[in-house]
Design a protein around this motif. Structure first.
Motif, PDB file in Angstrom:
ATOM      1  N   ASN A   1      83.062 -32.714  -3.456  1.00 42.30           N
ATOM      2  CA  ASN A   1      83.456 -33.910  -4.294  1.00 42.30           C
ATOM      3  C   ASN A   1      82.194 -33.969  -5.660  1.00 42.30           C
ATOM      4  OD1 ASN A   1      84.472 -35.764  -2.184  1.00 42.30           O
ATOM      5  ND2 ASN A   1      81.769 -35.963  -0.827  1.00 42.30           N
ATOM      6  N   VAL A   2      82.629 -35.295  -6.182  1.00 40.79           N
ATOM      7  CA  VAL A   2      82.297 -34.738  -8.393  1.00 40.79           C
ATOM      8  C   VAL A   2      80.692 -35.219  -8.020  1.00 40.79           C
ATOM      9  CG1 VAL A   2      84.654 -36.462  -8.926  1.00 40.79           C
ATOM     10  CG2 VAL A   2      82.554 -37.933  -8.151  1.00 40.79           C
ATOM     11  N   ASN A   3      80.460 -35.295  -7.319  1.00 37.66           N
ATOM     12  CA  ASN A   3      78.462 -35.441  -6.899  1.00 37.66           C
ATOM     13  C   ASN A   3      78.009 -34.103  -6.397  1.00 37.66           C
ATOM     14  OD1 ASN A   3      79.301 -36.001  -5.132  1.00 37.66           O
ATOM     15  ND2 ASN A   3      77.467 -37.762  -4.766  1.00 37.66           N
ATOM     16  N   SER A   4      78.538 -33.541  -6.089  1.00 34.63           N
ATOM     17  CA  SER A   4      78.335 -31.970  -5.237  1.00 34.63           C
ATOM     18  C   SER A   4      77.029 -31.346  -5.958  1.00 34.63           C
ATOM     19  CB  SER A   4      79.622 -31.342  -4.793  1.00 34.63           C
ATOM     20  OG  SER A   4      80.094 -32.228  -4.254  1.00 34.63           O
ATOM     21  N   ALA A   5      76.809 -30.219  -5.929  1.00 34.92           N
ATOM     22  CA  ALA A   5      75.661 -30.026  -6.487  1.00 34.92           C
ATOM     23  C   ALA A   5      76.034 -28.497  -6.627  1.00 34.92           C
ATOM     24  CB  ALA A   5      73.943 -29.667  -6.292  1.00 34.92           C
ATOM     25  N   ALA A   6      75.449 -27.285  -7.473  1.00 28.51           N
ATOM     26  CA  ALA A   6      76.119 -26.563  -7.371  1.00 28.51           C
ATOM     27  C   ALA A   6      75.295 -25.371  -6.074  1.00 28.51           C
ATOM     28  CB  ALA A   6      75.265 -25.515  -9.318  1.00 28.51           C
ATOM     29  N   ALA A   7      75.670 -24.364  -6.608  1.00 30.23           N
ATOM     30  CA  ALA A   7      75.087 -23.052  -5.127  1.00 30.23           C
ATOM     31  C   ALA A   7      73.889 -23.108  -4.690  1.00 30.23           C
ATOM     32  CB  ALA A   7      75.612 -21.624  -5.829  1.00 30.23           C
ATOM     33  N   SER A   8      73.084 -23.640  -6.299  1.00 27.84           N
ATOM     34  CA  SER A   8      71.759 -23.809  -5.995  1.00 27.84           C
ATOM     35  C   SER A   8      71.674 -24.889  -4.810  1.00 27.84           C
ATOM     36  CB  SER A   8      70.125 -23.752  -7.298  1.00 27.84           C
ATOM     37  OG  SER A   8      70.864 -25.038  -7.922  1.00 27.84           O
TER      38      SER A   8
END
Length: 405
Positions: free
Chosen positions: A227-234
């Motif tokens: 999704n567009v507001n998903s976070a990075a792998a951290s």
């Protein structure tokens, strides 16, 4: 303005020649939910919870999430057509866009239909959604509340595949097959965040069969983070442990460090007169835990595997009134010596059709949890789409109305 009359006559002729069509369609699903226990947070190691009544859109336990879409085609001749679909998910509670706020978060693709099949490109569903999921109770009548816990096998359209190329064959003697491949595009290493899925289905003489397989590298970002507001792998796109706030997805939320996700799903149903019975099985593996794909607060290693089995039945009492029941059992998640979690979910549903486009329905779902869940705690009940319970049992009831147009 004499020139306008012949010009006006030319416009419908040109449209007829192109044989194109654009259609606006949608679903609205609204209802009242009761939840016997919903977490409100924790004090120390103790989870708090209480009963809750609330109005919710269909995406929160309803039969289907509300949506508005555009689909169209243009006949190119020789059995070829240009295709497009743009579908927005939204909430009837406040009008907000779903899927992280994306304007066309449910689907967004274009492509070509030909005598040998259909090829499309964009944001699309996996082959599991296309071939396996339509046989399950959740997709037919029982709604998101009855979905497999956490929707861990991708059967209830929670996630999509971005930047994807998809092929779907024509139906040949009752058989159809297809596949999709995509990648999130956040890595400079081609294939390091690739997602691919294949499947097939058969439907003839009341018998229906569907199967799908999905593989995702670094699923925390490539699949669960689509999704567009998903976070990075951290950060964790799969769930959260919570402290002052409720937990999110305790079923597999702490497996974000998995290097790969693999799902195998099989389902079959048979319809005789007014009755339909179905059986489904899926296997989900979160493999190579401890990689750099996502956070790993419990320092898990190895593979967390889940087996899910579902038995359902639907009966048409009259031309307007259907009743259904569904029992689902999920077991697995053992890693580093911790006990397997187990979730038993039962659903009862009734649907009355006021017309071909409008029905009113009621759903009752109960879930019992046991073992140790991904948050390394005694498993709590977590009916899909609902706030998890603070205890091992949870009951959800919904009365709703759905309209399609």
């Amino acid at each position: 303005m004499k020139w306008f009359a012949p010009l006006a006559l030319m416009i419908p002729s040109a449209c007829a020649l192109a044989q194109s069509s654009i259609e606006i369609y949608g679903i609205t699903d609204a209802g009242i939910n009761y939840l016997s226990n919903a977490q409100s947070g924790r004090i120390g190691t103790r989870l708090n919870g209480n009963a809750r009544w609330a109005f919710y859109d269909g995406s929160v336990g309803g039969q289907q999430g509300s949506r508005l879409g555009i689909r169209g085609f243009e006949d190119l001749g020789g059995g070829y057509r240009a295709l497009v679909r743009l579908e927005n998910g939204f909430s009837l509670q406040n009008g907000a866009a779903g899927q992280g706020g994306a304007i066309f978060g449910r689907e967004a693709w274009t492509g070509i239909e030909a005598p040998y099949g259909q090829i499309t490109l964009g944001r699309q569903y996996s082959a599991i959604v296309q071939f396996y999921a339509p046989i399950l109770a959740a997709q037919q009548w029982a709604g998101y509340m009855s979905a497999h816990p956490g929707d861990l096998d991708d059967a209830s359209k929670t996630w999509r595949i971005n930047n994807s190329l998809k092929y779907t064959s024509p139906v040949i003697s009752g058989w159809q097959f297809g596949g999709v491949i995509g990648r999130e595009g956040n890595s400079g290493d081609p294939g390091s965040d690739a997602v691919w899925s294949v499947g097939a289905a058969f439907h003839e003489h009341g018998f229906r069969f569907g199967a799908g397989f999905l593989s995702a590298a670094k699923p925390n970002t490539s699949f669960f983070g689509s999704n567009v507001n998903s976070a990075a792998a951290s950060a964790n796109n799969m769930g959260s442990l919570g402290s002052l706030s409720p937990e999110s997805n305790p079923v597999f939320g702490s497996y974000a460090s998995a290097q790969s996700l693999r799902i195998l799903a099989l389902a079959a149903s048979y319809t005789l007169s007014r009755a339909t019975v179905a059986l489904a099985y899926s296997r989900t593996d979160f493999a190579k835990l401890g990689s750099n794909a996502g956070p790993n607060p419990f320092r898990y290693t190895g593979t967390a595997s889940f087996d899910d089995i579902e038995l359902s039945a639907l009966y048409q009492l009259t031309s307007r009134f259907d009743i259904g029941t569904n029992v689902n059992y999920l077991r697995g998640g053992s890693v580093d010596g911790k006990a397997n979690a187990a979730y038993t979910t039962a659903t009862l549903g009734a649907m009355y059709f006021l017309s071909k486009s409008t029905d009113i329905y009621s759903l009752v779902v109960g879930e019992k949890a046991a073992g140790t869940d991904s948050f390394d705690q005694p498993s709590v009940a977590a009916i899909t789409g609902m706030t998890p319970s603070s205890t091992s049992f949870q009951l959800a009831v919904r009365i709703g109305m759905k309209h399609t147009f």
